[in-house]
Design a protein around this motif. Structure first.
Motif, PDB file in Angstrom:
ATOM      1  N   VAL A  77       0.862  -1.184   0.000  1.00 53.79           N
ATOM      2  CA  VAL A  77       0.000   0.000   0.000  1.00 53.79           C
ATOM      3  C   VAL A  77       0.898   1.233   0.000  1.00 53.79           C
ATOM      4  O   VAL A  77       1.797   1.355   0.828  1.00 53.79           O
ATOM      5  CB  VAL A  77      -0.927   0.044   1.231  1.00 53.79           C
ATOM      6  N   LYS A  78       0.622   2.132  -0.944  1.00 51.41           N
ATOM      7  CA  LYS A  78       1.395   3.368  -1.029  1.00 51.41           C
ATOM      8  C   LYS A  78       0.446   4.559  -0.966  1.00 51.41           C
ATOM      9  O   LYS A  78      -0.345   4.772  -1.884  1.00 51.41           O
ATOM     10  CB  LYS A  78       2.187   3.412  -2.336  1.00 51.41           C
ATOM     11  N   PRO A  79       0.470   5.338   0.142  1.00 49.90           N
ATOM     12  CA  PRO A  79      -0.369   6.547   0.205  1.00 49.90           C
ATOM     13  C   PRO A  79       0.077   7.568  -0.843  1.00 49.90           C
ATOM     14  O   PRO A  79       1.226   8.025  -0.827  1.00 49.90           O
ATOM     15  CB  PRO A  79      -0.132   7.061   1.623  1.00 49.90           C
ATOM     16  N   LYS A  80      -0.827   7.915  -1.772  1.00 49.84           N
ATOM     17  CA  LYS A  80      -0.498   8.918  -2.790  1.00 49.84           C
ATOM     18  C   LYS A  80      -0.644  10.319  -2.213  1.00 49.84           C
ATOM     19  O   LYS A  80       0.118  11.229  -2.529  1.00 49.84           O
ATOM     20  CB  LYS A  80      -1.401   8.744  -4.007  1.00 49.84           C
ATOM     21  N   ASN A  81      -1.653  10.491  -1.380  1.00 51.11           N
ATOM     22  CA  ASN A  81      -1.874  11.739  -0.643  1.00 51.11           C
ATOM     23  C   ASN A  81      -2.815  11.408   0.504  1.00 51.11           C
ATOM     24  O   ASN A  81      -3.048  10.223   0.800  1.00 51.11           O
ATOM     25  CB  ASN A  81      -2.436  12.833  -1.568  1.00 51.11           C
ATOM     26  N   LYS A  82      -3.392  12.399   1.151  1.00 49.17           N
ATOM     27  CA  LYS A  82      -4.232  12.155   2.319  1.00 49.17           C
ATOM     28  C   LYS A  82      -5.554  11.473   1.971  1.00 49.17           C
ATOM     29  O   LYS A  82      -6.225  10.918   2.846  1.00 49.17           O
ATOM     30  CB  LYS A  82      -4.516  13.468   3.040  1.00 49.17           C
ATOM     31  N   THR A  83      -5.957  11.524   0.706  1.00 44.73           N
ATOM     32  CA  THR A  83      -7.263  10.974   0.319  1.00 44.73           C
ATOM     33  C   THR A  83      -7.179   9.852  -0.717  1.00 44.73           C
ATOM     34  O   THR A  83      -8.200   9.427  -1.242  1.00 44.73           O
ATOM     35  CB  THR A  83      -8.166  12.084  -0.251  1.00 44.73           C
TER      36      THR A  83
END
Length: 399
Positions: A77-83
């Motif tokens: 899992v890679k957070p691209k941004n806060k949403t």
């Protein structure tokens, strides 16, 4: 190459180093996530699906609080941004077991509601994302997940990987015989027909019918193989069935040829428009496991079992044929049909007995066919001995 999906979320937390819990948007939820770890495929006709769909489309803004959520397994899992979360998924052909563990019906409902132009902008769903699970760990979660509709025992056996030895054998057989088998290993499996003959448990029944060591009429109990479903496979059972696997193609062959004989019988011009065999229904059709065989009549799934079981007389204790199979198999089948089984089915029809399962499970016909097989084998062995003696006499005279 791993494939990536983007999940739009309001917020997420790290429950632990290998698990994320997120509040995801339904209107953009990816509908094409693989179902690899799930133990059954979603069925839009089921009550589970209809309840989810009605809840989603009726009050989408309250869906989050009314629904238990979706469980996923991903490689990374890679957070691209806060949403936004980017999910990396390894599919089965890449050695992975990622995708939807629980929630296949829910994702199907998302897809259908969007296709029907419902406004889902306010709908949210809880998503639990497990990261880097092994195949066994993913299956364990899938089996333990609570569902509002029952999961059949066969699906659970498949999820544990207990049918793997059968799948591997059939894959090899497909290559050798250049054919394709249509077998349903789990509930609502796409691409697998609902014909009971195509259920994996049907293959196990065919193999049981040829176990001359376990099922012997000379015993006080367990004279003939049971035809009721018993999908639980212990280690001992798998070992026993593994020894019987080489006989499965013969069991399938016997079933195929019996269906061909029945088809020839009911399409005989003299019998046109009438079927004198109990449990045979011309309004239905039957598909057999080998995709080359389809028949324009319905028959009980167990109709071939007493016939297949008779062939175990011709096996020794190591499951080798006492006489080469090809030398006797077709003639013996015709013998059983003409002298016993056809007459039995005709008499049952005249008596008004129409319940196929009862007809196929009558112990009398199993006993008769077994005794017939013993008599047939003895005649064949006597003929072989006589032939060998004649050859020796001819050699003596020639010398």
């Amino acid at each position: 190459m791993p494939k990536n999906w983007t999940l739009k979320v309001d917020q997420y937390i790290n429950a632990n180093s290998n698990c994320i819990i997120a509040t995801a948007h339904v209107d953009s939820f990816p509908a094409d996530l693989p179902l690899e770890p799930n133990i059954r495929e979603p069925n839009r006709k089921s009550s589970t699906y209809k309840q989810i769909y009605d809840s989603l489309t009726g009050e989408p803004e309250r869906f989050f609080e009314r629904h238990g959520g979706i469980v996923l397994c991903v490689n990374k899992v890679k957070p691209k941004n806060k949403t936004e979360l980017e999910l990396e998924i390894l599919q089965s052909n890449e050695g992975g077991n990622d995708g939807i563990i629980n929630g296949g019906h829910t994702v199907l409902a998302f897809e259908q509601a969007r296709a029907n132009k419902y406004d889902l902008s306010l709908a949210r769903v809880k998503v639990t994302i497990h990261i880097g699970l092994s195949e066994d760990e993913a299956k364990d979660i899938a089996l333990a997940s609570n569902t509002s509709a029952p999961v059949d025992a066969r699906s659970k056996v498949n999820a544990r990987g207990d049918y793997k030895f059968i799948k591997q054998f059939l894959a090899q057989l497909e290559m050798e015989e250049e054919t394709k088998f249509r077998i349903a290993y789990y509930q609502n499996q796409s691409g697998a027909p609902k014909s009971p003959q195509c259920n994996v448990n049907h293959l196990i029944k065919l193999m049981n019918c040829l176990d001359r060591n376990k099922y012997n009429p000379n015993k006080s109990k367990g004279k003939h193989p049971p035809v009721s479903n018993n999908p639980s496979l212990s280690d001992t059972e798998r070992q026993r069935l593994s020894k019987l696997l080489p006989l499965l193609p013969k069991g399938l062959w016997i079933e195929q040829r019996l269906f061909q004989i029945i088809e020839e019988h009911i399409t005989n011009p003299r019998k046109k428009g009438t079927i004198d065999l109990a449990s045979i229904d011309a309004r239905k059709s039957t598909l057999l496991p080998d995709s080359r065989y389809s028949f324009g009549f319905g028959a009980p799934a167990d109709i071939a079992m007493p016939i297949v079981a008779a062939y175990r007389v011709f096996l020794d204790e190591n499951y080798n044929w006492i006489i080469p199979f090809d030398e006797f198999a077709l003639d013996f089948l015709q013998h059983l049909w003409n002298n016993y089984y056809k007459k039995y089915l005709v008499s049952e029809k005249l008596a008004g007995n129409t319940v196929g399962s009862k007809i196929c499970r009558n112990p009398v016909i199993w006993d008769n066919l077994y005794v017939c097989a013993q008599s047939y084998l003895n005649q064949q062995l006597l003929a072989m001995v006589s032939s060998n003696n004649n050859k020796r006499e001819e050699l003596k005279l020639a010398n």
